[in-house]
Design an enzyme around this catalytic site. Structure first.
Site, short mmCIF file in Angstrom:
data_model
loop_
_atom_site.label_atom_id
_atom_site.label_comp_id
_atom_site.label_asym_id
_atom_site.label_seq_id
_atom_site.Cartn_x
_atom_site.Cartn_y
_atom_site.Cartn_z
N LYS A 1 5.28 -6.30 2.08
CA LYS A 1 6.26 -5.32 2.54
C LYS A 1 7.54 -5.94 3.11
O LYS A 1 8.61 -5.35 3.02
CB LYS A 1 5.64 -4.43 3.63
N ASP B 1 6.25 5.25 5.51
CA ASP B 1 5.13 5.25 6.48
C ASP B 1 5.45 6.12 7.70
O ASP B 1 4.59 6.88 8.18
CB ASP B 1 4.83 3.82 6.96
#
Ligand code: ATR
Length: 271
Positions: A64, A98
């Protein structure tokens, strides 16, 4: 159109099950696969997917942060320091869904964080995304982490958009008393350490909200303790589905069939 998730390890990812269920439900001629990619190969993998005409990618642990280097990132993604969604429509654009996934998971339970006091346990990648989102939405955050310096740093970054303080985990009982919503973003309680929890029933109170982003197992010890205390317990499946639904919308421009995706994930987790 092909979509996928890259990460390492990746074989247990539930994203293929979830997105393929959505594509099937909507009759879309699309497929979603999981690809094991090492950090060393992250740039090649993303450029390769673009060259092959993929629609988009999800990016997961441990890629990420590395993926950020080669995507066009919006300011929020840069602040978070992590990308979990790449869209190839007009270049290589990076997003992080997220935080919005966590927000929507709370909204599904009629919880609006504006003006609420939130104790966020953990200061890792997921915590960063959630902290920026909730602070932006007007929550007052206490970020508690085993390594206090990480929590202090995250709180300092988050104060650019909202209200946050960072601290250690030495006295969680006192911190829990101060808040309306407790969120666990640490890996404590995750399979195979299912008997572990940072907070127990005696530290919680009726009516508060306890949200665990761990979804394996679905019902973590923390959530069991919360229910015992009379708290509203929210499991990690909601966030997993909602972050996926946001990615789906970025890629396809369509609302995702959230219920279908949730059923597919819960069914896969029961197996
Ligand atoms: P993710 O991307 O899933 O957030 P991460 O960046 O590795 O994963 O973060 C893991 C988080 O869980 C961290 O906040 C970590 O605390 P440290 O910063 O002190 O390492 C936390 N964590 C992991 N194991 C823990 C434990 N046994 N007790 C308390 N916190 C723990």
């Amino acid at each position: 159109m092909i979509y996928g998730v890259i990460g390492n390890p990746i074989e247990h990812s539930l994203s293929p099950v979830m997105h393929n269920a959505a594509f099937r439900h909507l009759g879309m001629d699309c497929a979603y696969h999981a690809f094991r990619v090492t950090l060393e190969d992250v740039a090649d993998a993303i450029l390769g997917a673009k060259a092959l005409g993929f629609g988009g990618l999800n990016v997961t642990i441990p890629l990420k942060e590395g993926a950020l280097e080669i995507v066009n990132a919006d300011p929020l993604v840069k602040e978070i320091g992590a990308v979990n969604t790449i869209d190839f429509k007009n270049g290589i654009n990076g997003y992080n869904t997220d935080g919005i996934g966590a927000k929507r998971a709370l909204e599904e339970h009629d919880i609006n964080v504006k003006g609420k006091r939130v104790l966020l346990m953990g200061a890792g990648g997921a915590a960063r995304a959630i902290a920026f989102q909730l602070a932006h939405d007007g929550a007052g955050l206490i970020i508690a982490n085993r390594t206090a310096s990480r929590a202090v740093k995250l709180a300092q970054d988050v104060r650019r958009v909202g209200d946050a303080i960072g601290t250690d985990m030495d006295d969680l009982a006192t911190l829990v008393k101060k808040v309306d919503i407790l969120i666990n973003t640490t890996s404590v309680g995750m399979h195979p350490d299912m008997d572990k929890t940072l907070v127990t029933a005696d530290m919680m109170r009726p009516g508060m909200v306890v949200f665990d982003i761990v979804y394996n197992p679905i019902e973590t010890r923390l959530l069991k303790e919360g229910r015992r205390a009379g708290a509203l317990a929210i499991d990690g499946v909601n966030m997993l589905v909602q972050q996926g639904a946001e990615s789906f919308k970025i890629w396809t421009g369509q609302e995702a069939p959230v219920k279908v995706m949730e059923d597919a994930v819960r069914c896969a987790l029961k197996r």
